[in-house]
Design an enzyme around this catalytic site. Structure first.
Site, PDB file in Angstrom:
ATOM      1  N   HIS A 108       1.185  -1.348  -0.050  1.00 30.64           N
ATOM      2  CA  HIS A 108      -0.031   0.336  -0.240  1.00 30.64           C
ATOM      3  C   HIS A 108       1.069   1.162  -0.284  1.00 30.64           C
ATOM      4  CE1 HIS A 108      -3.835  -2.102   1.607  1.00 30.64           C
ATOM      5  NE2 HIS A 108      -3.522  -1.410   0.750  1.00 30.64           N
ATOM      6  N   HIS A 114     -11.824  -9.292  -6.186  1.00 27.77           N
ATOM      7  CA  HIS A 114     -11.119  -8.365  -5.962  1.00 27.77           C
ATOM      8  C   HIS A 114     -10.437  -6.924  -6.405  1.00 27.77           C
ATOM      9  CE1 HIS A 114      -9.510  -4.579  -3.345  1.00 27.77           C
ATOM     10  NE2 HIS A 114      -9.257  -5.345  -2.184  1.00 27.77           N
ATOM     11  N   GLU A 158      -8.369  -4.646  -6.670  1.00 26.16           N
ATOM     12  CA  GLU A 158      -6.986  -4.030  -5.897  1.00 26.16           C
ATOM     13  C   GLU A 158      -5.834  -4.342  -6.850  1.00 26.16           C
ATOM     14  OE1 GLU A 158      -7.122  -3.617  -1.866  1.00 26.16           O
ATOM     15  OE2 GLU A 158      -5.139  -1.388  -1.725  1.00 26.16           O
ATOM     16  N   ASP A 204      -2.869  -5.975  -6.376  1.00 23.97           N
ATOM     17  CA  ASP A 204      -1.990  -6.996  -6.029  1.00 23.97           C
ATOM     18  C   ASP A 204      -2.932  -8.006  -6.547  1.00 23.97           C
ATOM     19  OD1 ASP A 204      -4.088  -5.557  -4.039  1.00 23.97           O
ATOM     20  OD2 ASP A 204      -2.823  -7.088  -2.442  1.00 23.97           O
ATOM     21  N   HIS A 226     -12.117  -5.746   2.242  1.00 21.45           N
ATOM     22  CA  HIS A 226     -11.981  -4.540   3.455  1.00 21.45           C
ATOM     23  C   HIS A 226     -12.782  -2.956   1.951  1.00 21.45           C
ATOM     24  CE1 HIS A 226      -7.510  -3.479   1.542  1.00 21.45           C
ATOM     25  NE2 HIS A 226      -8.597  -4.100   0.675  1.00 21.45           N
ATOM     26  N   ASP A 268      -8.874 -11.117   0.166  1.00 14.54           N
ATOM     27  CA  ASP A 268      -8.034 -10.240   1.607  1.00 14.54           C
ATOM     28  C   ASP A 268      -8.464 -11.165   3.293  1.00 14.54           C
ATOM     29  OD1 ASP A 268      -6.380  -9.128   0.096  1.00 14.54           O
ATOM     30  OD2 ASP A 268      -7.945  -7.490   0.292  1.00 14.54           O
ATOM     31  N   TYR A 308      -2.095  -8.249   9.956  1.00 11.70           N
ATOM     32  CA  TYR A 308      -2.586  -8.410   9.069  1.00 11.70           C
ATOM     33  C   TYR A 308      -4.711  -7.017   9.286  1.00 11.70           C
ATOM     34  CZ  TYR A 308      -4.768  -8.233   4.148  1.00 11.70           C
ATOM     35  OH  TYR A 308      -5.178  -7.926   2.690  1.00 11.70           O
ATOM     36  N   HIS A 357      -3.307 -13.554  -0.016  1.00  9.89           N
ATOM     37  CA  HIS A 357      -2.514 -13.743   0.392  1.00  9.89           C
ATOM     38  C   HIS A 357      -1.928 -14.554   1.575  1.00  9.89           C
ATOM     39  CE1 HIS A 357      -1.775  -9.651  -1.622  1.00  9.89           C
ATOM     40  NE2 HIS A 357      -3.294  -9.155  -0.587  1.00  9.89           N
TER      41      HIS A 357
HETATM   42 FE1  FEO Z   1      -7.182  -5.645  -0.860  1.00 10.36          FE
HETATM   43 FE2  FEO Z   1      -4.706  -7.685  -1.434  1.00 10.36          FE
HETATM   44  O1  FEO Z   1      -5.641  -6.157  -1.980  1.00 10.36           O
END
Ligand code: FEO
Length: 397
Positions: free
Chosen positions: A23, A79, A81, A83, A145, A164, A192, A225
């Site tokens: 991030h 998701h 995002e 990543d 999230h 996530d 996390y 992750h």
């Molecule tokens: Fe919300 Fe692993 O990205």
């Protein structure tokens, strides 16, 4: 390189051993991370999530060595995002017509990031996608999230792909929770949760109860992750329910920054006072300018109270303390007490400003704090010791 999870499901992600910041500069990743993508091969083939953009070419090359890309029937993006979606542009260059299954908010985010008109297929909770003898069942998980977040569940193999949620920034050569150091895994999972999911705790509780209400058999949780929860996968679900309650441990965390060691001397005296009054309470102490902010936040998450200190500078507070207070405000901790302290030479605004910032961050501030002019002498240090004693009495009362 694929790593088989079941006969029909493979991990096709990337291990990022080098990652130390995530991030941008907001989240420290002492143990690296992984971007987990999964390939489900039944009569139809589905790819679940991709990886971060810098690994796009490696990801697509690896994937194409495992499967003819034209055999991928569906892409699921749990998701948007970067990543997890970052390799989409590279992947979709090869398979531009393949439908992408995501939430309605996911379409907006993906278009916002990549400005592409891919073949989006919007799904909502309860929608199913048949792959032949197994199905993917979608569950929206807004604000867990991001607004677009969702989970999907694979029947027959009984796997929850949670993205996530339940993940950890934790690179390992091993794929499963039962193969890695349990304490490290718990620490990374907690960090996390504390740093990313704290603001959404009420939603975490609601979503978990909703999913548990489906009474689905669960053999594994595959997050996006870190490692896969294979051994007792429900353990991390129960941890999340506990963490979401926000019930603290018997811990006080003291954080400060200091210019000429005077606020540090105050911190040491405060700790002496706390420990004299209540030897059972665990005290953790951090100089914010020398500590990893995410590790500090994790300790704040566990604490029933915090004491925040800063010297006064330019009628304000030191930047590391200001940054910390901004971060705790955003995380919206609940049911925590706070106090302020700091040294000063002339105007001395820091303690008042810290108290106000703690109140804005939702902390219940016990009083006006304690100040010391210049270097605290024995009398000044005794005042700090007395403050520490009174503080621990107040928060225990
Ligand atoms: Fe919300 Fe692993 O990205």
């Amino acid at each position: 390189m694929r790593e088989k999870i079941t006969e029909h499901v493979s991990w096709v992600g990337i291990r990022d051993w080098e990652l130390r910041k995530f991030h941008g500069d907001e989240y420290s990743t002492h143990r690296g991370s992984t971007y987990n993508a999964y390939l489900v091969e039944d009569e139809k083939v589905a790819l679940i999530d991709t990886v971060w953009a810098p690994f796009s070419k490696d990801f697509v090359k690896n994937l194409s060595q495992e499967i003819d890309l034209s055999k991928i029937d569906y892409v699921v993006i749990n998701h948007a995002e970067i990543d997890h979606s970052g390799a989409l542009p590279e992947l979709m260059r090869h398979i531009p017509e393949v439908p992408i299954y995501c939430t309605a908010k996911g379409v907006g985010s993906l278009q916002g990031h990549y400005h592409e008109s891919w073949n989006f297929q919007v799904v909502k909770t309860g929608d199913k996608l048949s792959l032949g003898s197994r199905e993917l069942v979608f569950v929206e998980a807004p604000m867990l999230h991001w607004p677009d977040s969702m989970f999907c569940y694979l029947t027959e193999d009984n796997i929850l792909f949670s993205n996530d949620a339940f993940g950890q920034h934790y690179a390992s050569s091993h794929l499963y929770n039962d193969e890695v150091d349990e304490a490290e895994l718990l620490q990374e999972s907690l960090k996390y949760y504390a740093n990313i999911l704290t603001p959404f705790s009420a939603l975490v509780t609601r979503k978990i109860h909703e999913v548990l209400g489906f009474n689905l058999p669960l053999s594994m949780i595959c997050p996006s992750h870190g490692v896969i929860w294979r051994k007792d996968p429900a353990q991390i679900v129960h941890r999340y329910l506990e963490w979401a309650k926000g019930e603290p441990e018997n811990q006080i965390t003291v954080v400060y920054d200091t210019m000429w060691e005077n606020t540090k001397r105050m911190a040491d005296a405060l700790v002496e006072g706390i420990q004299t009054e209540d030897p059972a309470v665990k005290v953790k102490v951090f100089n914010l300018s020398k500590s990893d902010k995410n590790d500090v936040i994790t300790e704040v998450f566990l604490s029933k109270a915090i004491l925040v200190g800063s010297s006064t500078i330019n009628r304000g507070i030191l930047t590391s303390v200001a940054g910390f207070l901004e971060e705790v405000k955003g995380l919206g901790f609940k049911n925590k007490r706070g106090g302020a302290f700091g040294s000063y030479g002339w105007s001395g605004e820091s303690v008042k400003q810290i108290g106000e910032a703690l109140k804005k961050a939702g902390f219940s501030v016990v009083d006006n704090g304690v100040k010391a002019l210049w270097t605290p002498d024995e009398e000044g240090l005794n005042a700090c010791r007395a403050y520490g004693k009174a503080f621990v009495k107040t928060i225990s009362g």
